[in-house]
Design an enzyme around this catalytic site. Sequence first.
Site, PDB file in Angstrom:
ATOM      1  CG  ASP A   1      -0.313   0.115   2.541  1.00  0.00           C
ATOM      2  OD1 ASP A   1       0.940   0.239   2.613  1.00  0.00           O
ATOM      3  OD2 ASP A   1      -1.036   0.100   3.550  1.00  0.00           O
TER       4      ASP A   1
ATOM      5  CG  HIS B   1      10.178 -24.728  12.338  1.00  0.00           C
ATOM      6  ND1 HIS B   1      10.200 -24.564  13.707  1.00  0.00           N
ATOM      7  CD2 HIS B   1      11.370 -25.296  12.020  1.00  0.00           C
ATOM      8  CE1 HIS B   1      11.351 -25.011  14.180  1.00  0.00           C
ATOM      9  NE2 HIS B   1      12.083 -25.459  13.167  1.00  0.00           N
TER      10      HIS B   1
ATOM     11  CB  CYS C   1       0.474  -2.766   4.689  1.00  0.00           C
ATOM     12  SG  CYS C   1       0.173  -3.959   6.016  1.00  0.00           S
TER      13      CYS C   1
ATOM     14  CB  THR D   1       0.980  -3.052  11.181  1.00  0.00           C
ATOM     15  OG1 THR D   1      -0.159  -3.584  10.499  1.00  0.00           O
ATOM     16  CG2 THR D   1       0.658  -1.710  11.830  1.00  0.00           C
TER      17      THR D   1
ATOM     18  CG  HIS E   1       8.832 -28.472  10.857  1.00  0.00           C
ATOM     19  ND1 HIS E   1       8.399 -27.954  12.065  1.00  0.00           N
ATOM     20  CD2 HIS E   1      10.144 -28.753  11.015  1.00  0.00           C
ATOM     21  CE1 HIS E   1       9.410 -27.912  12.915  1.00  0.00           C
ATOM     22  NE2 HIS E   1      10.482 -28.399  12.301  1.00  0.00           N
TER      23      HIS E   1
END
Length: 150
Positions: free
Chosen positions: A8, A99, A66, A68, A134
């Site tokens: 963004d 993992h 973005c 955060t 995993h």
Amino acid sequence: MKIAIASDHRGYDFKERIKATLKELGHSVTDFGTSSKSESVDYPDFGMKAALSVGRGECDRGILICGTGIGMSLVANKVRGVRATLCHNLYTVEMSRRHNDANVLCIGADIIDEELLEQKVKLWLETPFEGGRHARRLGKIVELENGGGI
């Protein structure tokens, strides 16, 4: 590797830096936007396009940025076949690959240390998936994604 990238307006500067790094490393980059930091845009509009390209197998991996990283992570993980992880430090970057076989890296431009940005991207690209126990766990996630256990 073919890498999808999107951001963004808040992640635009990081996106441009990451694109340059990816190209220097010899990767092919498909930029799904945005094309400017000056106009406020909605992250789902760009993140979804990039995530879909990974989910469909058109791109091998994706990097979404973005403010955060939370919004891009939410969007990307709605796409079948995408394993998007929000990583803030080198340890979470490495573990997302070892993992979780993450195929989309989400970055918060307002959160992470800009000085380590290139190091984080390189580590994410170079770290292999360990498989083993995993892989079994990821299989359970795929089963859930395909409607099992609901």
